[in-house]
Design an enzyme around this catalytic site. Structure first.
Site, PDB file in Angstrom:
ATOM      1  N   ASN A 191      15.168 -14.266 -30.349  1.00 46.61           N
ATOM      2  CA  ASN A 191      16.363 -13.460 -30.581  1.00 46.61           C
ATOM      3  C   ASN A 191      17.512 -14.430 -30.854  1.00 46.61           C
ATOM      4  OD1 ASN A 191      18.565 -11.774 -30.476  1.00 46.61           O
ATOM      5  ND2 ASN A 191      18.367 -11.286 -28.294  1.00 46.61           N
TER       6      ASN A 191
ATOM      7  N   LYS B 125      20.498 -13.777 -31.696  1.00 46.01           N
ATOM      8  CA  LYS B 125      21.812 -13.235 -31.311  1.00 46.01           C
ATOM      9  C   LYS B 125      22.838 -13.512 -32.426  1.00 46.01           C
ATOM     10  CE  LYS B 125      20.397 -13.713 -26.570  1.00 46.01           C
ATOM     11  NZ  LYS B 125      20.740 -13.897 -25.167  1.00 46.01           N
TER      12      LYS B 125
ATOM     13  N   HIS C 164      18.802  -4.375 -25.712  1.00 48.60           N
ATOM     14  CA  HIS C 164      19.089  -5.691 -25.122  1.00 48.60           C
ATOM     15  C   HIS C 164      20.266  -5.557 -24.150  1.00 48.60           C
ATOM     16  CE1 HIS C 164      20.274  -9.838 -24.629  1.00 48.60           C
ATOM     17  NE2 HIS C 164      19.039 -10.151 -25.002  1.00 48.60           N
TER      18      HIS C 164
ATOM     19  N   GLU D 260      22.751  -7.300 -23.608  1.00 57.23           N
ATOM     20  CA  GLU D 260      24.085  -7.548 -24.181  1.00 57.23           C
ATOM     21  C   GLU D 260      24.592  -6.316 -24.922  1.00 57.23           C
ATOM     22  OE1 GLU D 260      22.936 -11.176 -26.127  1.00 57.23           O
ATOM     23  OE2 GLU D 260      22.725 -12.095 -24.150  1.00 57.23           O
TER      24      GLU D 260
ATOM     25  N   GLU E 295      13.656  -8.152 -19.097  1.00 58.09           N
ATOM     26  CA  GLU E 295      14.627  -9.249 -19.082  1.00 58.09           C
ATOM     27  C   GLU E 295      15.617  -9.050 -17.934  1.00 58.09           C
ATOM     28  OE1 GLU E 295      14.982 -11.241 -23.168  1.00 58.09           O
ATOM     29  OE2 GLU E 295      16.299  -9.521 -23.195  1.00 58.09           O
TER      30      GLU E 295
ATOM     31  N   GLY F  92      20.377 -16.426 -20.425  1.00 56.74           N
ATOM     32  CA  GLY F  92      21.382 -17.418 -20.792  1.00 56.74           C
ATOM     33  C   GLY F  92      21.967 -18.168 -19.608  1.00 56.74           C
TER      34      GLY F  92
ATOM     35  N   SER G 212      15.930 -17.156 -20.071  1.00 59.02           N
ATOM     36  CA  SER G 212      15.849 -18.609 -19.893  1.00 59.02           C
ATOM     37  C   SER G 212      14.439 -19.175 -19.970  1.00 59.02           C
ATOM     38  CB  SER G 212      16.530 -19.020 -18.581  1.00 59.02           C
ATOM     39  OG  SER G 212      17.899 -18.669 -18.603  1.00 59.02           O
TER      40      SER G 212
END
Ligand code: PGA
Length: 252
Positions: free
Chosen positions: A9, A11, A97, A99, A169, A175, A215
Site C-alpha cells: 500500500n 498510500k 483502511h 487511515e 491491521e 507506521g 509495520s
C-alpha cells in the site's frame, strides 16, 4: 491451499516518475522468483494507476486502488468510482483502511456499500479492519474486529468471499514500528476464521486469505508469515523500497 499475498500500500507516496520506477524495479526483482501460490499486489495513488497498470500488464505484479466511492457517478467532488478504476486497469481495491476510517470518516455502513459496489463490478476487495490501542489495552480487540466484520461484510453470501481478501491491521501497529507479535497475529486470525465458520461454514473460512498489516519489515516478516492462519501481509512503509518489499515477498 490458501493463496498467499503480499500487497504494498503506497498510500500518498510516489509521484508518477517514482511510481513508474518503483514498479519497474519490483517487476524486475521478482521476475526470476518462483512465486508458488503467491500473489504480489501494489497499490499506487489513483492518478498513477493507469501508468503503473500498463507497466505491470503481463507481469507477476497486480495493481490495486487504495479506495473507491460506492456510487457509479455524480456530484461527489474528489471521489472515484469502481468503473473509473477498472477503466484504467485495476480490478482490486483496498477498502476500510484505518487511515480512511480515521481521517476521512469512513464508517462500517459506508464500507458495506463500497464492498457491494466493488463486488457488483467484479472487483476484488482487500478489506482492512483492526482495533486501536485503547481497545487492545481494554482487551476489546476481539469484539471490535467481530463488529467491523459483521457490519461491513456479514450481509454477503458465502460465495461472495471468493473476491474478498481480509487484512487485519491493528491500528497501533501501523507506521509505528510496533508490530503485533506473531502469536498475537495468529490468535486474532484464528478468531476471524472461527467467526467466519460460525457465520458461514468451515470451507469458506478456510479458503479466505487473511493478511496481517502493521509495520511488517524484512526483519519480522518470516516469523509473522510462519503462523498457520497468516496468509501474507499488507505492507506500508516497507513497500516503498524495492529491496525491502522483495525481502518480504521472499519471506512468505
Ligand atoms: P505500515 O503500514 O507497514 O507502514 O505499518 C501498513 C498499512 O497501513 O497497511
Amino acid at each position: 491451499m490458501r493463496t498467499k499475498i503480499v500487497a504494498g500500500n503506497w498510500k500518498m507516496n510516489n509521484d508518477l516518475k517514482e511510481s513508474k520506477s518503483l514498479t519497474k524495479k519490483i517487476i524486475k526483482s521478482i521476475k526470476k522468483t518462483a512465486l508458488k501460490n503467491t500473489r504480489v499486489i501494489i497499490a499506487p495513488t489513483f492518478v498513477n494507476i493507469e501508468r503503473v497498470a500498463k507497466k505491470a500488464k503481463g507481469t507477476k505484479v497486480e495493481v490495486a486502488a487504495q479506495n473507491m466511492h460506492f456510487e457509479k457517478s455524480g456530484a461527489f467532488t474528489g471521489e472515484v468510482s469502481a468503473e473509473m478504476i477498472k477503466a484504467v486497469g485495476s480490478k482490486i481495491v483496498i477498502l476500510g483502511h484505518s487511515e480512511r476510517r480515521q481521517y476521512f470518516g469512513e464508517t462500517d455502513e459506508m464500507l458495506a456499500k463500497k464492498v457491494n459496489t466493488a463486488l457488483a463490478n467484479k472487483m476484488e476487495v482487500i478489506f482492512c479492519f483492526g482495533e486501536v490501542l485503547d481497545e487492545r489495552k481494554a482487551n476489546n480487540h476481539f469484539k471490535v474486529v467481530e463488529s467491523q466484520l459483521k457490519n461491513a461484510l456479514f450481509h454477503l453470501e458465502a460465495k461472495d468471499f471468493k473476491n474478498i481478501i481480509l487484512a487485519y491491521e491493528p491500528v497501533w501497529a501501523i507506521g509505528t514500528g510496533e508490530t503485533a507479535s506473531p502469536e498475537q497475529a495468529q490468535e486474532i486470525h484464528a478468531f476471524i476464521r472461527k467467526i467466519l465458520t460460525d457465520k458461514y461454514d468451515e470451507a469458506t473460512a478456510e479458503s479466505i486469505s487473511i493478511l496481517y498489516g502493521g509495520s511488517v519489515k524484512p526483519a519480522n516478516a518470516k516469523e509473522i508469515f510462519s503462523k498457520q492462519d497468516v496468509d501474507g501481509g499488507l505492507i506500508g512503509g516497507a513497500a516503498l523500497n524495492k529491496d525491502d518489499f522483495k525481502a518480504i515477498i521472499d519471506a512468505i
